[in-house]
Scaffold this motif. Sequence first.
Motif, mmCIF file in Angstrom:
data_model
loop_
_atom_site.group_PDB
_atom_site.id
_atom_site.type_symbol
_atom_site.label_atom_id
_atom_site.label_comp_id
_atom_site.label_asym_id
_atom_site.label_seq_id
_atom_site.Cartn_x
_atom_site.Cartn_y
_atom_site.Cartn_z
ATOM 1 N N PHE A 118 0.793 -0.697 -0.197
ATOM 2 C CA PHE A 118 0.272 0.095 0.448
ATOM 3 C C PHE A 118 0.983 1.109 -0.587
ATOM 4 N N THR A 119 0.329 1.886 -0.431
ATOM 5 C CA THR A 119 1.054 3.541 -1.046
ATOM 6 C C THR A 119 -0.408 4.847 -0.724
ATOM 7 N N THR A 120 0.165 6.136 -0.346
ATOM 8 C CA THR A 120 -0.513 6.574 -0.270
ATOM 9 C C THR A 120 0.235 7.753 -1.705
ATOM 10 N N LEU A 121 -0.687 9.118 -2.076
ATOM 11 C CA LEU A 121 -0.347 9.930 -2.573
ATOM 12 C C LEU A 121 -1.271 11.462 -2.129
ATOM 13 N N GLY A 122 -1.735 11.512 -1.159
ATOM 14 C CA GLY A 122 -2.493 12.780 -0.239
ATOM 15 C C GLY A 122 -3.198 12.922 -1.051
ATOM 16 N N THR A 123 -4.410 12.923 -2.107
ATOM 17 C CA THR A 123 -5.432 12.728 -2.668
ATOM 18 C C THR A 123 -5.894 11.185 -3.026
ATOM 19 N N ALA A 124 -7.200 11.462 -2.520
ATOM 20 C CA ALA A 124 -8.022 10.396 -3.114
ATOM 21 C C ALA A 124 -8.592 9.959 -3.943
ATOM 22 N N PRO A 125 -9.288 8.846 -5.167
ATOM 23 C CA PRO A 125 -10.048 9.127 -6.034
ATOM 24 C C PRO A 125 -10.998 9.230 -5.693
ATOM 25 N N GLU A 126 -11.691 10.153 -7.221
ATOM 26 C CA GLU A 126 -13.177 10.863 -7.059
ATOM 27 C C GLU A 126 -13.437 10.101 -8.369
ATOM 28 N N LEU A 127 -15.033 10.073 -7.749
ATOM 29 C CA LEU A 127 -15.842 9.545 -8.471
ATOM 30 C C LEU A 127 -17.102 11.673 -9.576
ATOM 31 N N VAL A 128 -16.754 11.546 -10.773
ATOM 32 C CA VAL A 128 -17.223 12.482 -10.753
ATOM 33 C C VAL A 128 -17.785 12.044 -12.791
ATOM 34 N N ASP A 129 -19.477 12.542 -12.508
ATOM 35 C CA ASP A 129 -20.676 11.724 -13.716
ATOM 36 C C ASP A 129 -19.772 10.460 -13.827
ATOM 37 N N ASN A 130 -19.701 10.076 -13.061
ATOM 38 C CA ASN A 130 -19.669 8.526 -13.020
ATOM 39 C C ASN A 130 -18.435 7.839 -13.975
ATOM 40 N N LYS A 131 -17.864 8.623 -13.737
ATOM 41 C CA LYS A 131 -16.250 8.519 -13.943
ATOM 42 C C LYS A 131 -15.302 8.751 -12.729
ATOM 43 N N LEU A 132 -14.308 7.812 -12.957
ATOM 44 C CA LEU A 132 -13.154 7.989 -11.650
ATOM 45 C C LEU A 132 -11.838 8.179 -12.414
ATOM 46 N N TYR A 133 -11.744 9.268 -11.382
ATOM 47 C CA TYR A 133 -10.449 10.348 -11.042
ATOM 48 C C TYR A 133 -9.874 10.103 -10.682
ATOM 49 N N VAL A 134 -8.382 10.054 -10.687
ATOM 50 C CA VAL A 134 -7.277 9.855 -9.894
ATOM 51 C C VAL A 134 -5.924 10.799 -9.916
ATOM 52 N N PRO A 135 -5.329 11.063 -9.118
ATOM 53 C CA PRO A 135 -5.141 11.955 -8.956
ATOM 54 C C PRO A 135 -3.325 11.957 -9.758
ATOM 55 N N ALA A 136 -2.740 12.792 -10.931
ATOM 56 C CA ALA A 136 -1.817 12.920 -11.652
ATOM 57 C C ALA A 136 -0.470 12.313 -11.171
ATOM 58 N N SER A 137 -0.281 12.661 -10.124
ATOM 59 C CA SER A 137 0.952 11.201 -9.813
ATOM 60 C C SER A 137 0.726 10.012 -9.405
ATOM 61 N N PHE A 138 -0.491 9.933 -9.327
ATOM 62 C CA PHE A 138 -0.955 8.123 -9.650
ATOM 63 C C PHE A 138 -0.200 7.688 -10.986
ATOM 64 N N VAL A 139 0.041 8.383 -11.839
ATOM 65 C CA VAL A 139 0.923 7.831 -13.204
ATOM 66 C C VAL A 139 1.955 7.334 -12.848
ATOM 67 N N SER A 140 3.210 8.220 -12.427
ATOM 68 C CA SER A 140 3.976 8.422 -12.112
ATOM 69 C C SER A 140 4.074 6.961 -10.676
ATOM 70 N N LYS A 141 4.005 7.175 -9.763
ATOM 71 C CA LYS A 141 4.307 6.526 -8.707
ATOM 72 C C LYS A 141 3.906 5.312 -8.131
#
Length: 356
Positions: A118-141
């Motif tokens: 497990f790791t944390t990024l400082g921001t939780a994933p969010e649902l927006v108009d039924n789409k799940l969004y993740v912080p940009a750092s998710f891509v690199s980390k």
Amino acid sequence: MHPKMKKSFVVLSLSMLMTTGAAYASTAPVAPVNTSSSVTSQSALLPISIQINGEAITGNGYQKSNDTEPMLPLRAVAESLGFDLTWHQENLSVDLIKNATFTTVTTGQDRYTINKMFTTLGTAPELVDNKLYVPASFVSKVLNGSLSIEGKTVSITLEEQQKSIKSAGVITAINHAEDYPSIHIQGVGPDGIVLNLEKDTPIQMLDGTKLSLSDLHIGLTVEAEHSMVTTLSLPPQTPTYKITVLDPKKQADLLGTAGEIEEVRIDDDGNTSFLIKGTGLNDQSQSEIVLQLTDETSLINKDGKSIEKSALVKGTKVIGFYNPTMTKSLPPIGKAYKIVVDVDKDTDADKDTDKE
């Protein structure tokens, strides 16, 4: 009008007015109360365009005025990078997998799984108009991609297998799990590195003889070709592309003890043995054992390089490998098959030689 009647009329009028107001309010539509901070509206969000490997993808990310990094649409980004996604409606989570990289993302939880760590990024994933969004750092980390943010544009590239490195070491643990097979080398516990394998990851002997994961065992020295990117976990984990066994032969019944040399013993004939106290590597291994050196004993460091017997002194951290044939004494006595010394590639002896 009589004062009492006037007072009663006023009270009655106020009562009717309040009742009418309540009735009117109850007929208005009631907006649902959003108790989860992970569900967001698209309004008042700054759109962020996304490029992957130099090409724009369909769909934007967004950034709130008070956020430190953009949020990216998980499915659009991950699928463009070659990941397979599985959505779980019951807990609003999604599994991503590509080669030996596996992660789970759960809506509203700043707790990202990286190959069961497990790791944390400082921001939780969010649902927006039924789409799940993740912080940009998710891509690199988490996805091990390269990330660049310029103004309202996020550029992403993914390092592929071509950029790999080789590491050598002795196997100290093997995970035979069907979904997440792996081997641990260069140490035990939080030390060393975990090599995550795919079902079709090539495993072979030096002469090219093909092996399977079931052919491997603790005590084997291997060379692994793996990704340059590792997780931040302890021990770190990395996708692995090829495993080569460096030992000329296998001995599947080996046991192992990781610990420190408590005593160095030399008998009248000049034979050397070591008392090791520590932790057994499997159920049959000893936590305390005396290992005798023989002409067949392999002495190496954690990277598989040969070392001199002089490196084996009291207090040295070692991993001793031996077969099940031992005396019934306490502690038992056995013959050392291989001893791994926890020293760097450049030992003190090597450094002295370099100075000369």
